[in-house]
Scaffold this motif. Structure first.
Motif, PDB file in Angstrom:
ATOM      1  N   TYR A 197       2.586   7.266   4.713  1.00  0.00           N
ATOM      2  CA  TYR A 197       2.576   8.624   4.161  1.00  0.00           C
ATOM      3  C   TYR A 197       1.265   8.933   3.426  1.00  0.00           C
ATOM      4  O   TYR A 197       1.228   9.838   2.604  1.00  0.00           O
ATOM      5  CB  TYR A 197       3.766   8.823   3.220  1.00  0.00           C
ATOM      6  CG  TYR A 197       5.085   8.984   3.937  1.00  0.00           C
ATOM      7  CD1 TYR A 197       5.543  10.238   4.341  1.00  0.00           C
ATOM      8  CD2 TYR A 197       5.883   7.880   4.215  1.00  0.00           C
ATOM      9  CE1 TYR A 197       6.755  10.385   4.991  1.00  0.00           C
ATOM     10  CE2 TYR A 197       7.089   8.011   4.861  1.00  0.00           C
ATOM     11  CZ  TYR A 197       7.526   9.262   5.249  1.00  0.00           C
ATOM     12  OH  TYR A 197       8.725   9.403   5.895  1.00  0.00           O
ATOM     13  N   THR A 198       0.219   8.201   3.712  1.00  0.00           N
ATOM     14  CA  THR A 198      -1.091   8.496   3.129  1.00  0.00           C
ATOM     15  C   THR A 198      -1.915   9.259   4.151  1.00  0.00           C
ATOM     16  O   THR A 198      -2.134   8.784   5.262  1.00  0.00           O
ATOM     17  CB  THR A 198      -1.821   7.199   2.725  1.00  0.00           C
ATOM     18  OG1 THR A 198      -1.013   6.525   1.752  1.00  0.00           O
ATOM     19  CG2 THR A 198      -3.178   7.491   2.127  1.00  0.00           C
ATOM     20  N   VAL A 199      -2.328  10.454   3.772  1.00  0.00           N
ATOM     21  CA  VAL A 199      -3.097  11.323   4.655  1.00  0.00           C
ATOM     22  C   VAL A 199      -4.424  11.632   3.983  1.00  0.00           C
ATOM     23  O   VAL A 199      -4.446  12.163   2.869  1.00  0.00           O
ATOM     24  CB  VAL A 199      -2.323  12.636   4.946  1.00  0.00           C
ATOM     25  CG1 VAL A 199      -3.111  13.543   5.869  1.00  0.00           C
ATOM     26  CG2 VAL A 199      -0.950  12.333   5.520  1.00  0.00           C
ATOM     27  N   GLU A 200      -5.515  11.297   4.660  1.00  0.00           N
ATOM     28  CA  GLU A 200      -6.859  11.554   4.147  1.00  0.00           C
ATOM     29  C   GLU A 200      -7.020  11.045   2.713  1.00  0.00           C
ATOM     30  O   GLU A 200      -7.458  11.751   1.824  1.00  0.00           O
ATOM     31  CB  GLU A 200      -7.181  13.046   4.223  1.00  0.00           C
ATOM     32  CG  GLU A 200      -7.228  13.577   5.643  1.00  0.00           C
ATOM     33  CD  GLU A 200      -7.474  15.067   5.707  1.00  0.00           C
ATOM     34  OE1 GLU A 200      -7.774  15.678   4.654  1.00  0.00           O
ATOM     35  OE2 GLU A 200      -7.367  15.620   6.802  1.00  0.00           O
ATOM     36  N   LYS A 201      -6.609   9.802   2.495  1.00  0.00           N
ATOM     37  CA  LYS A 201      -6.707   9.101   1.208  1.00  0.00           C
ATOM     38  C   LYS A 201      -5.852   9.726   0.114  1.00  0.00           C
ATOM     39  O   LYS A 201      -6.012   9.423  -1.058  1.00  0.00           O
ATOM     40  CB  LYS A 201      -8.158   8.979   0.751  1.00  0.00           C
ATOM     41  CG  LYS A 201      -8.998   8.134   1.669  1.00  0.00           C
ATOM     42  CD  LYS A 201     -10.369   7.911   1.090  1.00  0.00           C
ATOM     43  CE  LYS A 201     -11.197   7.056   2.039  1.00  0.00           C
ATOM     44  NZ  LYS A 201     -12.506   6.742   1.492  1.00  0.00           N
ATOM     45  N   LYS A 202      -4.940  10.617   0.462  1.00  0.00           N
ATOM     46  CA  LYS A 202      -4.017  11.197  -0.512  1.00  0.00           C
ATOM     47  C   LYS A 202      -2.630  10.623  -0.250  1.00  0.00           C
ATOM     48  O   LYS A 202      -2.078  10.780   0.842  1.00  0.00           O
ATOM     49  CB  LYS A 202      -3.976  12.724  -0.396  1.00  0.00           C
ATOM     50  CG  LYS A 202      -5.234  13.392  -0.855  1.00  0.00           C
ATOM     51  CD  LYS A 202      -5.084  14.891  -0.846  1.00  0.00           C
ATOM     52  CE  LYS A 202      -6.352  15.556  -1.339  1.00  0.00           C
ATOM     53  NZ  LYS A 202      -6.218  16.995  -1.401  1.00  0.00           N
ATOM     54  N   LYS A 203      -2.101   9.953  -1.263  1.00  0.00           N
ATOM     55  CA  LYS A 203      -0.768   9.367  -1.147  1.00  0.00           C
ATOM     56  C   LYS A 203       0.276  10.457  -1.342  1.00  0.00           C
ATOM     57  O   LYS A 203       0.321  11.096  -2.385  1.00  0.00           O
ATOM     58  CB  LYS A 203      -0.567   8.270  -2.191  1.00  0.00           C
ATOM     59  CG  LYS A 203      -1.451   7.073  -1.977  1.00  0.00           C
ATOM     60  CD  LYS A 203      -1.217   6.029  -3.048  1.00  0.00           C
ATOM     61  CE  LYS A 203      -2.132   4.850  -2.839  1.00  0.00           C
ATOM     62  NZ  LYS A 203      -1.978   3.835  -3.858  1.00  0.00           N
TER      63      LYS A 203
END
Length: 151
Positions: free
Chosen positions: A132-138
């Motif tokens: 669930y981490t997208v573009e280094k955003k958790k």
């Protein structure tokens, strides 16, 4: 006079070595003696830690039954702790798929102990957070078990 020229050439070289040795000795003494300057120079650099994520909504997932080894079953119900980086409440399908993959055909004895369950949960949390981490955003920061029954 050739001898005098050679002697004069050697003298500065020896004096230079002595100065270098004295400088090194003083620097070592300052370091060993607790010199703050030496500590400041040679101290390990502290890495800038990433700030912990801020908790957001909690998504309650449906309970699932997973086949364990030797004909046993695990009834698992969990919730996902989303972060404020998540645009909306996370869809739990990826987390359920990861849980099924992780626990399927696991030995019952390994999951009945608190150490075994904790180890499996840490592995599950690591995989779910990564999924669930997208573009280094958790988008998900933790997983909570609300039901964990082995039969």
């Amino acid at each position: 006079m050739a001898k005098d020229d050679k002697t004069t050439e050697d003298a500065p070289a020896k004096g230079g070595k002595k100065k270098l040795i004295m400088i090194i000795a003083i620097a070592l003494a300052a370091l060993i003696g607790g010199g703050a300057g030496g500590y400041m120079i040679f101290a390990p650099k502290k890495a800038t830690a990433e700030p912990p994520p801020t908790p957001g909504v909690v998504s309650v997932l449906d309970a699932i039954t997973i086949n364990l080894a030797d004909g046993h079953y695990l009834k698992l119900k969990m919730t996902l702790q989303a972060t404020t980086d998540a645009a909306e409440a996370p869809d739990g399908s990826k987390a359920l798929d990861i849980a099924i993959e992780l626990f399927s055909n696991r030995d019952q004895a390994g999951l009945l102990t608190s150490d075994g369950r904790d180890k499996a949960k840490k592995e599950l949390v690591a995989k779910v957070v990564k999924a669930y981490t997208v573009e280094k955003k958790k988008e998900v920061m933790d997983v909570y078990f609300t039901t964990f029954v082995i039969q």
